[in-house]
Enzyme design. Structure first.
Site, PDB file in Angstrom:
ATOM      1  N   ARG A   1      74.353  70.694 -38.227  1.00  0.00           N
ATOM      2  CA  ARG A   1      74.315  71.869 -39.109  1.00  0.00           C
ATOM      3  C   ARG A   1      73.197  71.721 -40.146  1.00  0.00           C
ATOM      4  O   ARG A   1      72.802  72.702 -40.778  1.00  0.00           O
ATOM      5  CB  ARG A   1      75.638  72.035 -39.876  1.00  0.00           C
ATOM      6  CG  ARG A   1      76.909  72.254 -39.068  1.00  0.00           C
ATOM      7  CD  ARG A   1      76.778  73.318 -38.039  1.00  0.00           C
ATOM      8  NE  ARG A   1      76.395  72.725 -36.750  1.00  0.00           N
ATOM      9  CZ  ARG A   1      75.945  73.408 -35.713  1.00  0.00           C
ATOM     10  NH1 ARG A   1      75.776  74.702 -35.806  1.00  0.00           N
ATOM     11  NH2 ARG A   1      75.614  72.801 -34.581  1.00  0.00           N
TER      12      ARG A   1
ATOM     13  N   ASP B   1      78.458  83.667 -23.313  1.00  0.00           N
ATOM     14  CA  ASP B   1      78.040  82.806 -24.413  1.00  0.00           C
ATOM     15  C   ASP B   1      79.153  81.792 -24.712  1.00  0.00           C
ATOM     16  O   ASP B   1      80.329  82.060 -24.451  1.00  0.00           O
ATOM     17  CB  ASP B   1      77.774  83.675 -25.650  1.00  0.00           C
ATOM     18  CG  ASP B   1      77.074  82.912 -26.760  1.00  0.00           C
ATOM     19  OD1 ASP B   1      76.570  81.797 -26.510  1.00  0.00           O
ATOM     20  OD2 ASP B   1      77.026  83.439 -27.886  1.00  0.00           O
ATOM     21  N   GLU B   2      78.796  80.631 -25.262  1.00  0.00           N
ATOM     22  CA  GLU B   2      79.758  79.592 -25.676  1.00  0.00           C
ATOM     23  C   GLU B   2      80.721  79.257 -24.535  1.00  0.00           C
ATOM     24  O   GLU B   2      81.944  79.163 -24.720  1.00  0.00           O
ATOM     25  CB  GLU B   2      80.550  80.043 -26.909  1.00  0.00           C
ATOM     26  CG  GLU B   2      79.705  80.427 -28.115  1.00  0.00           C
ATOM     27  CD  GLU B   2      79.086  79.230 -28.833  1.00  0.00           C
ATOM     28  OE1 GLU B   2      79.164  78.102 -28.307  1.00  0.00           O
ATOM     29  OE2 GLU B   2      78.507  79.434 -29.918  1.00  0.00           O
TER      30      GLU B   2
ATOM     31  N   LYS C   1      69.863  79.670 -28.088  1.00  0.00           N
ATOM     32  CA  LYS C   1      70.639  80.187 -26.956  1.00  0.00           C
ATOM     33  C   LYS C   1      70.810  81.709 -27.007  1.00  0.00           C
ATOM     34  O   LYS C   1      70.784  82.366 -25.972  1.00  0.00           O
ATOM     35  CB  LYS C   1      72.001  79.501 -26.892  1.00  0.00           C
ATOM     36  CG  LYS C   1      72.940  79.817 -28.034  1.00  0.00           C
ATOM     37  CD  LYS C   1      74.269  79.114 -27.859  1.00  0.00           C
ATOM     38  CE  LYS C   1      75.220  79.427 -29.003  1.00  0.00           C
ATOM     39  NZ  LYS C   1      75.593  80.840 -29.097  1.00  0.00           N
ATOM     40  N   THR C   2      70.997  82.249 -28.230  1.00  0.00           N
ATOM     41  CA  THR C   2      71.164  83.703 -28.327  1.00  0.00           C
ATOM     42  C   THR C   2      69.900  84.422 -27.884  1.00  0.00           C
ATOM     43  O   THR C   2      69.957  85.451 -27.190  1.00  0.00           O
ATOM     44  CB  THR C   2      71.536  84.113 -29.761  1.00  0.00           C
ATOM     45  OG1 THR C   2      72.701  83.395 -30.170  1.00  0.00           O
ATOM     46  CG2 THR C   2      71.804  85.606 -29.851  1.00  0.00           C
TER      47      THR C   2
ATOM     48  N   GLN D   1      79.222  70.324 -27.700  1.00  0.00           N
ATOM     49  CA  GLN D   1      79.781  71.087 -28.815  1.00  0.00           C
ATOM     50  C   GLN D   1      81.138  71.701 -28.461  1.00  0.00           C
ATOM     51  O   GLN D   1      81.561  72.675 -29.077  1.00  0.00           O
ATOM     52  CB  GLN D   1      78.815  72.188 -29.260  1.00  0.00           C
ATOM     53  CG  GLN D   1      77.509  71.660 -29.834  1.00  0.00           C
ATOM     54  CD  GLN D   1      76.668  72.768 -30.450  1.00  0.00           C
ATOM     55  OE1 GLN D   1      76.972  73.293 -31.518  1.00  0.00           O
ATOM     56  NE2 GLN D   1      75.592  73.123 -29.758  1.00  0.00           N
TER      57      GLN D   1
END
Length: 729
Positions: A607, A220-221, A35-36, A251
């Site tokens: 993770r 973002d997020e 995503k970044t 998430q």
């Protein structure tokens, strides 16, 4: 114009997001899907292809670290100083920047100061004292939470509905706090965004100026935004069709601190011309881990819908370890880490993830025993936590009334009306008489010199400690700890903090009782015949003072699941996967909270890059009492083909049924048979503790332990490998 650097590193879905037409967009970015990279390349696309000047772009992140990373990557991609005029930062950072530029419009002095959390709490304490209110009824931390929560929802004190005297008082404190901050030119963190929103809303020329300036807004997020953050974004982009948000409804794990997963759903109606793009290719985890995570999260309702996949190999099945109890769980995890390191892997690529901070204690102890450096990520080691140090200070004062440091720490915690003036008098007498604070307090209570109210408060504290000491003298160690925690008022004190923080502190205090019980079971009282409490306090001090791992970069990582978001490791342990612990008991009563717990489990699973190990215990000691445990429903929701169970005798097999029914395949633990050479009920002899009867057995091999009731030493757990027991014929 060469745009290959912008699009060549991207997969098809990423390229679709980066090159989308100039319009609003919702990018559902799964864990590990890049995503970044999409955000950075989208900024580059808007500058290079859409010809937007850098100063017309606003990018919002949730941490300063993320903002710095994004800015650096944009500059690297564009090979120019992308910071020229571009606004990239957190919600609070950007709001602060706006208010500094437009302080007059915001009705703030040019020199306004930002309050951090501690400063805000001190200011609230001043207000409570000035109003002569009881801090036990109106705890400053609870009021701080109350004020910030209302500001996060966009509500001033005047907008708060009250019901009853208590809430009317809370509202009045909020109003007084607002007035004092305004007069003093003070702005807290929640105020930054609220004041910025109000200034833009109430100053049309400023709003038009910023709408015209920021022609494209990226976030973002997005799943972690709260009410006021989303309102601020909508205000800036209303009618512009220029809001590009990246998030993942699967998430969304911060509902307890105000994040609203509903914002993702609202976006679709608020921006009807938006484009929806899914990033589903994962570059982090193996196929087995992703398939298991997909199956788990599919149990949540009202999802946007997303299926993670990878070009990577299937990888190892997820290992499931069914432990006897929490100690066996810790033994297994640490032994597995030792094996991991022996195979040439780095310790820092192994992480132990748990639902509650209190669970870290046993893993910390086992890691210390095994001389494995570790780091508690985003938090303190168990015996360094403030609530634990406070409880231990009570115990130290019981053991030694002349421990001035402990006296200072707990004399007014929880608050009991012993103010600064009283303590100054206590210290002056102690200095003049060259005695302890305890003795000087007794003198002050005897001779007077303070108000009757102050003397009564000091006397009550002295009596509290004396009564604790008398009652504790005949108690087992763990009951002494339990008594102090309950009767000191610490539980009630931390309950008033509210929300997750207070609950975490209480869990830690309950775990201290478990630590004391375990210490009693395992410690050997030396020949000097020291009291068990003294030994335990020494043990706690040594544990807190052991800096092992703090200076070693290659450390095993310990953290809560919430802290793990955004991180990744080659080897991940998800521990304590039991009903009532994860998911937590409170979440079982509410569908929304249960779904957030499931999302938290999904975050934990994703993770892991290479290996994922899930552990649960058949019994677990909670608050000093043994509880039978059932495997978490989240574990039962994972299809068996992705799981590999490690059994107690070293056998490895795939579960033959749904995981919840796997009890049929366990080794027989509860009968009298034993591979240790001893039997339940057998009489044995120990070189130090004498003769006793075996009550219980746990584990196999080096893990094997027995509980023995000794005639003279009482009940103790001993590790068979070191106990050197002999059978009594």
């Amino acid at each position: 114009m060469d745009i290959t650097p912008l699009i060549d590193p991207l997969n098809d879905a990423q390229r679709t997001a980066v090159t989308a037409p100039f319009q609003s967009a919702l990018v559902l970015a799964g864990a590990g899907s890049g995503k970044t990279r999409v955000l950075v390349h989208r900024i580059g696309w808007m500058i290079q292809v859409e010809n937007l000047p850098a100063y017309s772009i606003l990018a919002v992140t949730f941490t300063n670290k993320a903002a710095r990373e994004m800015l650096g990557r944009v500059e690297s991609l564009m090979q120019q100083d992308a910071s020229a005029g571009m606004w990239i930062g957190t919600f609070h950072g950007l709001a602060h920047r706006f208010l500094r530029r437009h302080s007059a419009a915001a009705n703030l002095p040019d020199t306004f100061q930002v309050l951090d959390s501690d400063d805000q709490q001190r200011l609230i304490k001043r207000i409570i004292r000035s109003a002569e209110l009881d801090e036990t009824r109106y705890p400053p931390k609870q009021i701080q939470w109350y004020i910030n929560a209302h500001k996060d929802e966009g509500r001033r004190a005047a907008h708060v509905q009250t019901d009853g005297t208590f809430w009317e008082t809370m509202q009045q404190i909020y109003k007084t706090y607002e007035d004092l901050c305004q007069r003093s030119g003070l702005v807290d963190f929640a105020e930054l965004l609220l004041r910025c929103l109000e200034t833009l809303r109430d100053t049309p020329e400023l709003l038009d100026q910023y709408r015209n300036r920021f022609r494209y807004v990226l976030v973002d997020e997005f799943q972690d935004t709260n009410t006021i953050q989303y309102a601020w974004l909508k205000l800036l982009t209303q009618g512009q069709n220029n809001l590009f948000v990246v998030g993942d409804d699967d998430q969304s794990i911060y509902g307890w601190r105000g994040a609203r997963i509903e914002n993702i759903h609202s976006f679709q109606s608020d921006y009807p011309d938006h484009r929806l793009i899914r990033l589903e290719q994962n570059y982090r985890s193996t196929a087995n881990i992703l398939n298991a995570a997909n199956a788990l999260i599919a149990n949540n309702e009202n999802r946007m819908g997303k299926e993670l996949w990878t070009d990577d190999k299937d990888g190892d099945p997820i290992t499931v370890y069914d432990a006897f109890n929490e100690q066996d769980e810790a033994y297994f995890v640490v032994n597995r880490i030792k094996q991991w390191v022996a195979e040439g892997n780095l310790r820092e690529q192994a992480a132990i993830l748990y639902r509650s901070n209190a669970q870290s204690r046993l893993f910390e102890e086992r890691l210390v025993s095994a001389a494995i450096p570790y780091r508690v990520y985003g938090g303190l080691r168990f015996f360094e936590r403030a609530e634990i140090k406070t409880a231990l200070a009570y115990l130290r004062l019981i053991a030694n009334r002349h421990d001035d440091a402990s006296f200072e720490r707990v004399v007014n915690l929880p608050t009991r009306g012993i103010g600064a003036r009283s303590m100054d008098a206590v210290r002056e007498i102690a200095k003049a008489q060259k005695c302890s604070l305890w003795d000087s307090t007794r003198m002050l209570c005897r001779d007077g010199g303070l108000s009757a109210r102050a003397v009564n408060a000091l006397k009550a504290f002295l009596e509290l400690i004396e009564n604790h000491a008398i009652a504790a003298d005949s108690m087992p160690l763990h009951d002494q700890v339990r008594l102090v925690i309950e009767k000191s008022g610490l539980i009630a004190h931390y309950q008033k903090e509210g929300q997750e923080k207070g609950a975490t502190r209480i869990d830690n205090l309950k775990e201290l009782v478990n630590a004391a019980r375990q210490f009693s079971n395992e410690a050997e009282i030396d020949a000097e015949n020291m009291k068990e409490l003294d030994l335990f306090l020494s043990h706690a001090a040594l544990e807190a003072g052991d800096a092992q791992g703090d200076t070693d970069e290659d450390c095993v990582q310990l953290m809560t699941l919430h802290s793990a978001k955004g991180l990744e490791f080659d080897l991940v342990f998800l521990v304590g996967m039991e009903e009532g612990l994860f998911p937590g008991q409170k979440s079982l009563e509410e569908i929304g909270r249960l779904e957030e717990e499931r999302r938290l489990c999904y975050v934990g699973m994703t993770r892991a890059r290479q290996q994922l190990v899930i552990c649960h215990a058949e019994s677990r000691r909670l608050y000093g009492r043994e509880h039978r445990s059932e495997a978490s429903r989240f574990l039962r929701e994972i299809p068996s083909q992705y799981l590999q169970e490690i059994r107690m005798q070293g056998q490895v097999s795939r579960p033959v049924t749904a995981y919840g029914n796997h009890d049929k395949t366990k080794t027989n633990r509860d009968n009298g048979d034993s591979t240790s050479g001893f039997m339940l009920g057998q009489q044995v002899n120990h070189s130090k503790f004498g003769t006793g009867i075996i009550l219980q057995q746990e584990g196999d091999g080096n893990h094997a332990r027995v509980q023995i009731n000794f005639e003279s030493a009482g009940t103790k757990w001993l590790v068979l490998a070191y106990a050197n027991l002999t059978a009594v014929s």
